[in-house]
Scaffold this active site. Sequence first.
Site, PDB file in Angstrom:
ATOM      1  NE  ARG A  67      -3.399  -0.471   2.401  1.00 51.51           N
ATOM      2  CZ  ARG A  67      -4.119  -0.849   3.256  1.00 51.51           C
ATOM      3  NH1 ARG A  67      -4.442  -0.094   4.389  1.00 51.51           N
ATOM      4  NH2 ARG A  67      -4.787  -2.124   3.329  1.00 51.51           N
TER       5      ARG A  67
ATOM      6  CB  SER B 144      -8.528  -1.107   1.718  1.00 55.91           C
ATOM      7  OG  SER B 144      -9.264  -1.572   3.112  1.00 55.91           O
ATOM      8  CG  HIS B 145      -9.441   1.574   5.526  1.00 54.75           C
ATOM      9  ND1 HIS B 145      -8.562   0.520   5.470  1.00 54.75           N
ATOM     10  CD2 HIS B 145      -8.863   2.469   6.584  1.00 54.75           C
ATOM     11  CE1 HIS B 145      -7.747   0.633   6.127  1.00 54.75           C
ATOM     12  NE2 HIS B 145      -7.717   1.967   7.002  1.00 54.75           N
TER      13      HIS B 145
ATOM     14  CE  LYS C  96      -7.333  -5.053   1.418  1.00 59.17           C
ATOM     15  NZ  LYS C  96      -8.807  -4.927   2.176  1.00 59.17           N
TER      16      LYS C  96
ATOM     17  CG  ASP D  38     -13.832  -1.500   3.590  1.00 60.60           C
ATOM     18  OD1 ASP D  38     -14.693  -2.270   2.804  1.00 60.60           O
ATOM     19  OD2 ASP D  38     -12.719  -1.864   3.677  1.00 60.60           O
TER      20      ASP D  38
ATOM     21  CG  ASP E 154     -11.551  -3.701   0.084  1.00 58.30           C
ATOM     22  OD1 ASP E 154     -11.905  -3.023   1.166  1.00 58.30           O
ATOM     23  OD2 ASP E 154     -10.512  -4.462   0.083  1.00 58.30           O
TER      24      ASP E 154
ATOM     25  CG  ASP F  39     -12.045  -5.920   3.056  1.00 61.16           C
ATOM     26  OD1 ASP F  39     -12.040  -4.714   3.574  1.00 61.16           O
ATOM     27  OD2 ASP F  39     -10.823  -6.275   2.718  1.00 61.16           O
ATOM     28  NE  ARG F  40     -10.962  -1.902   7.114  1.00 71.33           N
ATOM     29  CZ  ARG F  40     -10.059  -1.220   7.834  1.00 71.33           C
ATOM     30  NH1 ARG F  40     -10.417  -0.529   8.980  1.00 71.33           N
ATOM     31  NH2 ARG F  40      -8.788  -1.338   7.998  1.00 71.33           N
TER      32      ARG F  40
ATOM     33  CD  GLU G 280      -8.965  -6.623  11.569  1.00 70.50           C
ATOM     34  OE1 GLU G 280      -7.742  -6.244  12.399  1.00 70.50           O
ATOM     35  OE2 GLU G 280      -8.782  -6.464  10.330  1.00 70.50           O
TER      36      GLU G 280
ATOM     37  CG  HIS H  58     -11.249  -6.665   8.114  1.00 68.89           C
ATOM     38  ND1 HIS H  58     -11.145  -6.709   6.811  1.00 68.89           N
ATOM     39  CD2 HIS H  58     -10.316  -5.869   8.348  1.00 68.89           C
ATOM     40  CE1 HIS H  58     -10.430  -5.797   6.185  1.00 68.89           C
ATOM     41  NE2 HIS H  58     -10.267  -5.078   7.325  1.00 68.89           N
TER      42      HIS H  58
END
Length: 822
Positions: A377, A465-466, A475, A601, A603, A605-606, A684, A688
């Site tokens: 990233r 991502s976020h 990723k 988020d 992408d 995944d959150r 988490e 996620h």
Amino acid sequence: MSNRFRISDLDAGGTVGRRETQPEGWRALLAVRRGDVPGFLRSLSFLLPAVTLIVLLLLSLLNTRYHHEQVMGSLESHVETSARQADAYLNDLSKLVEGAAERLADGGAEAPSTYLPNAEQIRVIPFTSLGIADRNNKALEALRHLERDLLRRAVEQQQLILDAFGGDNGWQLHFAQAIDPGRVLLATFSVSALQAGLSRSANPEVIKTELLYRQHGGWKSLASRGQASASGAQAEMLLRDAWLVRVTMDESRYQTLTRRNLPLYTVAVIALLATFSQFIIGLLQLQLQRRSAQREAEARARAAAQADAHQDKLIRAAFDHREQEDEPVLELNSGSFDEVLDSLDLSDDLDDSDAFIGGVTTAVEVEDTIFRAYDIRGIADLELTSDVCREIGKALGSELIEQKQRVTLVARDGRNSSPRIRDALVEGLRWSGVAVVDLGAVPTPVMQFATRELGIGNGLMVTGSHNGREYNGIKMVIRGSSLTEEAIFGLRERIRAQSYIEAAVPGEYSNRSIVDEYIDRIKSDVVVARRLKVVVDAANGVTGPVAPRVFQALGCMVEPLFCELDGDFPNHEPDPTRPGNLSALQAAVKAKRADLGIALDGDGDRVVFVTGEGDTVYPDQALMLLAQDVIARNPGAPVVYDVKCSSHLPRMINEAGGLPIMCRSGHSYVKNQIQESGALLGGEFTGHIFFRERWYGFDDGMYVAARMLEFLSLSAMRLHEHVERLPQSVVTPELSVPSDEVQKFVIIEQLKSTNFFEGAEVSTLDGLRVEYPHGWGLVRASNTGPALSLRFEADNAGQLANIQARFRDALRAVDPTLALDF
């Protein structure tokens, strides 16, 4: 200045001072020149055993193939017979159930058991227009979740529905048939009769016949006859799309039938040994001949050298005499000497120590800081240039090739820089010979789903991502596992060393659409029992075109919010864990009187939830609710959580009968811990959440939201009521203190080496989590940016302030320049 050369300095080939190094040992033995080959072959007697060996091997292969085809023909005949018998039995049961439903619809006075004498259980369930969401229908309360879904499908499709699932008495067959608009016949049969209907083998101790049923993406064995300790050969036949008959022969029996070539193999080994012995003898004879010829040549050379020495004296005398008379001498000026060197073939003498397999040294500078703990990233236009991403593609491609992986999936999010990065990444992958299947612009969970559904196992997601719009990243999943710190830093070292593998032919490139299959898979798994209204905030990320379709497919009323794909993120940043990014969703949920707000988020995944009252549900609170639901069906199930989660979470998991497991923060670490521990759920604090119960074990915000909707639809309480029943404490969100990519790790190591938190229980699993009797605090190096990450929790505000003060004192002691605003 002239350069003089004596005639003796030039050898017969015209080159200056070149000498051939003679090989020694085994190198000398194997150094067969092209001119020696015909004589070498004529001198050997190994041709006959070599031909014999080839013939024996061919006969062995043909013999093995013949017996294999015999075995497979027998198994295929057996599986066809068993499939016909199983299909006939299922057809007979279907006709009995349909006939019973018709008689009951015509007003038959007999008991249902009269029509279905072999059924283990027969129930006639009243059914209203509200379907399985009718809370006043007491008959539905005694049914399991799968039985309710069976009734729903029978009413919706108006046809006989057959399903199989386990119960207290093992596997059972369940039939549902609508009698009339107000009643449904539910009949349950044992699989014992079906097992008896499977074709019996003449050798049941080595032949096993199984009837399997497809459930949740895998095959479950319902009935079997015979036994086979290991799979030697198999034949299968598919029935009715969801049923499979499989016949397996024991490994030892299969080997006995197909490996009948021992005499041939014995003769082949003898022929091989004879061939090898004759080959070595022939090489030794050839070396003796060459050495004898070499000694003769050296003797002739010595005689010639003596004659040359005498001639050289005469030539030198002649040159000296001509120089004295000022006559021209034999000379080569520097220009003509260069021309002579250019004309000579010196390629055999070049030093190849600088040669590089698969690539050359590159001038591309790759920043170390883009290689993070669980992804790559950086700032897209500065740190992830096309040249850098091409190098990353080469490194990933080389890593895949080394792991015997020849194909990978590639996907991207909707950021403005993502197409460019994807193109450079693909170029590097194909340069290494990796075939690329491009999924297009899809959420990360869809890419993860594709690695399982398509059976490829490798996937690369171009996404920031976020993070804000100026960021991007990659990723990575290889062989089903997300890459973590060691593997990612290994890619960095590979790029530094330019340790690449270049393919002679570039890998292929193709496109594949998978979104519809993803939505259908969720629809087939999740049942939302009553109609719920949801507001979906996609933050203009890549979930925008997908998430509303998922929840509509589940029967929800969907109000989309910021679901238009826009890489500039004009409404708010795509990070739902930041409270300021949820204000629009909170307002919309209250204005629309929705049951649930879903924030995803960039992408997908959150996920973070908002109650119908407009309050944020922290991810660890959502994990508490989902853990209670999962453990209720799976007592003793492990649940994984990260160091940032509330201390109430492990206590609730224990009280529910589960096993709490703490791990490092980072979605890759949580995912890998779930795989290692066999946990059915994990998550988490960053949102996620991972389901391995009925799903694949990766973090999927859309699927997690679907499971939360299922949980709420089966409960009489609203989400805010569930949250109010959870243990209460004073907590902070995740706090961020700016630092830099190097200093943040230095600070953590300095804190670990001091006694700032004497008397408390300190965990160094990930940074420092300091536990006090009435609360805790955490400081760790962020995995996603140049910052320290902190969080605090206590029983009341005073204790929280006390813990924060201790952390402020410790941090200022190791780095007075930190801006601490907590």
